[in-house]
Each structure stands twice: as C-alpha cells, then as structure tokens.
Design a protein around this motif. Structure first.
Motif, PDB file in Angstrom:
ATOM      1  N   ALA A 330      -2.911  -3.735   4.184  1.00 30.49           N
ATOM      2  CA  ALA A 330      -2.902  -3.752   2.721  1.00 30.49           C
ATOM      3  C   ALA A 330      -3.987  -2.849   2.155  1.00 30.49           C
ATOM      4  O   ALA A 330      -3.833  -2.312   1.049  1.00 30.49           O
ATOM      5  N   LEU A 331      -5.084  -2.659   2.882  1.00 25.50           N
ATOM      6  CA  LEU A 331      -6.130  -1.759   2.395  1.00 25.50           C
ATOM      7  C   LEU A 331      -5.679  -0.305   2.447  1.00 25.50           C
ATOM      8  O   LEU A 331      -6.038   0.495   1.578  1.00 25.50           O
ATOM      9  N   GLU A 332      -4.885   0.047   3.459  1.00 26.63           N
ATOM     10  CA  GLU A 332      -4.290   1.384   3.470  1.00 26.63           C
ATOM     11  C   GLU A 332      -3.359   1.557   2.278  1.00 26.63           C
ATOM     12  O   GLU A 332      -3.356   2.608   1.621  1.00 26.63           O
ATOM     13  N   ALA A 333      -2.568   0.532   2.000  1.00 27.08           N
ATOM     14  CA  ALA A 333      -1.667   0.581   0.848  1.00 27.08           C
ATOM     15  C   ALA A 333      -2.451   0.667  -0.449  1.00 27.08           C
ATOM     16  O   ALA A 333      -2.029   1.346  -1.398  1.00 27.08           O
ATOM     17  N   ALA A 334      -3.603   0.004  -0.522  1.00 30.03           N
ATOM     18  CA  ALA A 334      -4.434   0.076  -1.716  1.00 30.03           C
ATOM     19  C   ALA A 334      -4.949   1.497  -1.949  1.00 30.03           C
ATOM     20  O   ALA A 334      -5.023   1.960  -3.097  1.00 30.03           O
ATOM     21  N   SER A 335      -5.283   2.200  -0.874  1.00 24.31           N
ATOM     22  CA  SER A 335      -5.732   3.586  -1.013  1.00 24.31           C
ATOM     23  C   SER A 335      -4.622   4.466  -1.584  1.00 24.31           C
ATOM     24  O   SER A 335      -4.878   5.355  -2.406  1.00 24.31           O
ATOM     25  N   ALA A 336      -3.386   4.214  -1.154  1.00 19.71           N
ATOM     26  CA  ALA A 336      -2.257   4.959  -1.719  1.00 19.71           C
ATOM     27  C   ALA A 336      -2.058   4.603  -3.186  1.00 19.71           C
ATOM     28  O   ALA A 336      -1.739   5.477  -4.013  1.00 19.71           O
ATOM     29  N   LEU A 337      -2.256   3.340  -3.533  1.00 15.79           N
ATOM     30  CA  LEU A 337      -2.131   2.927  -4.933  1.00 15.79           C
ATOM     31  C   LEU A 337      -3.233   3.533  -5.790  1.00 15.79           C
ATOM     32  O   LEU A 337      -3.014   3.839  -6.966  1.00 15.79           O
ATOM     33  N   ASP A 338      -4.428   3.732  -5.239  1.00 14.55           N
ATOM     34  CA  ASP A 338      -5.472   4.471  -5.962  1.00 14.55           C
ATOM     35  C   ASP A 338      -4.944   5.839  -6.391  1.00 14.55           C
ATOM     36  O   ASP A 338      -5.162   6.282  -7.522  1.00 14.55           O
ATOM     37  N   VAL A 339      -4.252   6.500  -5.476  1.00  7.91           N
ATOM     38  CA  VAL A 339      -3.699   7.823  -5.766  1.00  7.91           C
ATOM     39  C   VAL A 339      -2.593   7.738  -6.805  1.00  7.91           C
ATOM     40  O   VAL A 339      -2.529   8.542  -7.743  1.00  7.91           O
ATOM     41  N   LEU A 340      -1.690   6.763  -6.657  1.00 11.58           N
ATOM     42  CA  LEU A 340      -0.583   6.632  -7.607  1.00 11.58           C
ATOM     43  C   LEU A 340      -1.089   6.317  -9.009  1.00 11.58           C
ATOM     44  O   LEU A 340      -0.576   6.859 -10.003  1.00 11.58           O
ATOM     45  N   GLU A 341      -2.102   5.452  -9.100  1.00 10.16           N
ATOM     46  CA  GLU A 341      -2.668   5.155 -10.416  1.00 10.16           C
ATOM     47  C   GLU A 341      -3.345   6.390 -11.007  1.00 10.16           C
ATOM     48  O   GLU A 341      -3.218   6.671 -12.209  1.00 10.16           O
ATOM     49  N   ALA A 342      -4.041   7.156 -10.175  1.00 10.09           N
ATOM     50  CA  ALA A 342      -4.676   8.380 -10.657  1.00 10.09           C
ATOM     51  C   ALA A 342      -3.628   9.408 -11.075  1.00 10.09           C
ATOM     52  O   ALA A 342      -3.811  10.136 -12.061  1.00 10.09           O
ATOM     53  N   ALA A 343      -2.509   9.472 -10.341  1.00 12.58           N
ATOM     54  CA  ALA A 343      -1.438  10.400 -10.689  1.00 12.58           C
ATOM     55  C   ALA A 343      -0.832  10.043 -12.042  1.00 12.58           C
ATOM     56  O   ALA A 343      -0.556  10.930 -12.872  1.00 12.58           O
ATOM     57  N   ARG A 344      -0.624   8.772 -12.282  1.00 10.78           N
ATOM     58  CA  ARG A 344      -0.089   8.353 -13.580  1.00 10.78           C
ATOM     59  C   ARG A 344      -1.054   8.744 -14.700  1.00 10.78           C
ATOM     60  O   ARG A 344      -0.643   9.236 -15.760  1.00 10.78           O
ATOM     61  N   ARG A 345      -2.348   8.533 -14.482  1.00 10.68           N
ATOM     62  CA  ARG A 345      -3.346   8.886 -15.501  1.00 10.68           C
ATOM     63  C   ARG A 345      -3.413  10.398 -15.685  1.00 10.68           C
ATOM     64  O   ARG A 345      -3.498  10.901 -16.822  1.00 10.68           O
ATOM     65  N   SER A 346      -3.353  11.139 -14.590  1.00 10.71           N
ATOM     66  CA  SER A 346      -3.395  12.597 -14.679  1.00 10.71           C
ATOM     67  C   SER A 346      -2.214  13.139 -15.477  1.00 10.71           C
ATOM     68  O   SER A 346      -2.387  14.006 -16.343  1.00 10.71           O
ATOM     69  N   ALA A 347      -1.010  12.641 -15.190  1.00 13.53           N
ATOM     70  CA  ALA A 347       0.163  13.119 -15.898  1.00 13.53           C
ATOM     71  C   ALA A 347       0.087  12.771 -17.385  1.00 13.53           C
ATOM     72  O   ALA A 347       0.511  13.571 -18.245  1.00 13.53           O
ATOM     73  N   ARG A 348      -0.436  11.614 -17.686  1.00 16.88           N
ATOM     74  CA  ARG A 348      -0.533  11.182 -19.093  1.00 16.88           C
ATOM     75  C   ARG A 348      -1.573  12.005 -19.853  1.00 16.88           C
ATOM     76  O   ARG A 348      -1.351  12.386 -21.015  1.00 16.88           O
ATOM     77  N   GLU A 349      -2.689  12.329 -19.190  1.00 16.31           N
ATOM     78  CA  GLU A 349      -3.800  12.980 -19.879  1.00 16.31           C
ATOM     79  C   GLU A 349      -3.861  14.482 -19.631  1.00 16.31           C
ATOM     80  O   GLU A 349      -4.651  15.185 -20.262  1.00 16.31           O
ATOM     81  N   GLY A 350      -3.026  14.994 -18.712  1.00 11.43           N
ATOM     82  CA  GLY A 350      -2.986  16.433 -18.454  1.00 11.43           C
ATOM     83  C   GLY A 350      -4.264  16.969 -17.835  1.00 11.43           C
ATOM     84  O   GLY A 350      -4.713  18.062 -18.190  1.00 11.43           O
TER      85      GLY A 350
END
Length: 355
Positions: A330-350
C-alpha cells in the motif's frame, strides 16, 4: 504450499472481479474462491455458472458476518468503496487485496497501510500490469544493461472510444474517483515508478474531449525521476491512431513495443492460465536498436517474455502461507497516488508540481 487452501471472499463481480480476480484466484495453488459478493442478479448467476461451488452474497455485510470462515478478502468493487471496505476487513482481522487505485488520496492509502501494520495483516494492491509481457521484457533489458543509461521512458495506454460508455468510471462526481487519470493512469504511473524509482516533479495536461463526457478522457503526465530519467505517460480514450505501448530511449539503444499484453483479452474470452499462457506471436515482438525506426526494420526483434498475471496471486498466497514478501504494498500505491494527485493539480493550475 500444502494443506487446506485459503478461503477467499471476493467483493464485486463486474469487470475487475469477473475477468481478472475470480479466474486468477481460482487458478492459484493455495487459494480457493469461497464467496462472491454482488447485488446484481445477473452477475450472481454468472458467478454460480462459472464457479459452481462458490457461495454468493448480496452485500459485504453478509461476508463480514462470516469473517471467521474466511482467510482473505479481495476488493474489486467501485473505487469509492475501496477504503471503507478495506478498513472493515482489516478491523475484522482479515488480510486484504484491493484493486487499484487503493484509495482516492495518498493520505488514505497510508492510513490503510498503518492500520494493516497495526493489525499485523497483509494489505496488497492489485497492480497486475507489473506482470504484463512488455513490462517484464523491458525489466530484463534494463537488468542486462541492453539500453545503457535510460534517458526517456514513453508509455502509452491508449484506446479509441469516441462515445462515452457511462457508469461510475466515467462519472464526474469526485466521490467516484473516476476518469482515466486514476484508471489507466494508475497503471502507467505505477510502472514508471517501479522501473525508475521516485519522481521529484510532475507536469500534466488533462482534457475532457468527448461530447457528453464528465471526466478526463485524454491525459498526459511528465515525470522527472530522482535519478534523472524522464517519463512521458499518455492515457487516452480518444486516440484515433495508437502509438507504441513503450518507447524507451537510452545511451546505447532504444526499445519500442507496440500492442497490449494479451492476458486481458484471453481472460475476457474465458481462457484460463495454463501451458502457453501470456505468450505472444513473434510478429508482435518489440525491437531493440539505434539510429533507425523499428517500423522500417531498424534494430533486432526482441523476444517478448510471457505475461504472468498468475504470479501476483501466487505471491499473495506465498506471503500468507509462507511469509513471503507482499507483491505490491500500500505504501508503493501511496507513492503512485502522490503522483496522480500532483498531476491533477498540475493540469488544473498549468504548472510543474514538485514532490
């Protein structure tokens, strides 16, 4: 592994439960599919037809009422149910496998991991595409140093679905955790991190292209890894021409591979693991070389290793019965979710988001 097999309760019998989890559980030495949970009458009949000895329950409460009769819970229900069901199972003293994404946020994934550690229970995440044929082949090429130092990793999981299919996976309700970023994006990000280690920055572009679509259906993610490798990851339902599944560029050579691993298609057709499982014809092998396009004959054909989804549940069984390692934590999955959350923020904020 010998003795009485571990009794598995499977929650959910849609695509994930019926195509992936149930057949793979049933094919694994040391595991036995005991109960399927689905409220859909047609899926209940499907489960009974495919596994005549299986028990069927209409809801997870029926399953947890029998917690003492089970040894493992597999959660293959809609994304929004993953955290509450996994929490209930762990508190009931049961090891858990959760389909990806394990949670909607990295914080929730880490809370689940902490609960599992506190209870001394296995919590594993079903990231089956670590056992795709092309991924296994690329991993071997990297281990053998065939490409030199990798500079760029391109990974595409593209489809042509110009009309939305509907359902929770394409819902615009944030509670459903739908959209391609969290669906196919969970696969390509997990693979990139497994191959090249942690990311230090993320840039993403995410769009809703199709009329009537409610959530992202065309997304690009760029990662810079701590070791300097750059990953360019594409997930799309709107790709009229499909690109290579992998294009990996290194200091000595590159590897290009087209086409998807055949295991999902085989499982959908009702085929089951056995001799020759996961193999693909030579015509679909990727190519390794430098200085010329693989489409014009550049490089050498690289035999594709057979895909091996059964290895995931074999590792789960070994972890529970013999103390082997958790195949995907689950900690490996959490690291991937860190990226997915950052990707969502990046796309929203450019902008580029640092991790």
């Amino acid at each position: 592994m010998t003795g009485i097999p571990l009794r598995v309760g499977l929650v959910g019998y849609g695509l994930a439960g019926s195509v992936f989890h149930a057949p793979l559980i049933a094919a694994t030495e040391g595991l036995a599919l005991d109960t399927v949970v689905t409220s859909n009458p047609e899926r209940q009949e499907q489960a009974r037809a495919e596994f005549p000895d299986v028990r069927v329950a209409a809801g997870p409460d029926e399953l947890f009422d029998r917690a003492g009769d089970l040894d493992l819970i597999v959660i293959a229900s809609p994304n929004r149910t993953h955290v509450p069901l996994a929490t209930t199972a762990l508190k009931a003293g049961l090891p858990v496998v959760v389909d990806k994404p394990v949670a909607g946020t990295a914080a929730e994934a880490r809370e689940l991991a902490a609960l599992a550690d506190e209870r001394g229970l296995l919590l594993s995440v079903f990231q089956n595409r670590r056992w795709d044929n092309d991924f296994l082949t690329l991993r071997r090429l990297l281990a053998d140093g065939e490409l030199g130092d990798v500079w760029r990793f391109e990974s595409r999981f593209e489809r042509w679905r110009p009309q939305p299919k509907g359902g929770w996976r394409e819902s615009g309700d944030p509670a459903e955790i739908g959209g391609l970023l969290y669906d196919l994006g969970s696969h390509v990000v997990d693979q990139a991190l497994a191959l090249f280690g942690p990311a230090v920055s993320v840039y993403a572009e995410s769009d809703i292209r199709r009329p009537g679509a409610e959530t992202d259906d065309d997304t690009f993610i760029a990662l810079t890894h701590a070791n300097g490798v750059r990953s360019h990851l594409y997930v799309s339902a709107t790709a009229a021409q499909l690109g290579p599944r992998f294009r990996v560029l290194g200091s000595q050579a590159g590897y290009v591979k087209y086409g998807l691993d055949p295991q999902e298609a085989a499982l959908r057709e009702g085929l089951r693991p056995g001799p020759g499982w996961g193999a693909e014809p030579e015509a679909l092998w990727g190519r390794v070389g430098s200085g010329e396009s693989p489409l014009t004959g550049g490089g050498r054909p690289e035999p594709t290793l057979p895909g091996d989804y059964p290895a995931y549940y074999a590792a789960v069984a070994k972890a529970l019965l013999d103390g082997g390692p958790n195949p995907v934590t689950a900690l490996e999955a959490a690291s991937a979710l860190d990226v997915l959350e950052a990707a969502r923020r990046s796309a929203r904020e450019g902008r580029v988001v640092a991790l």
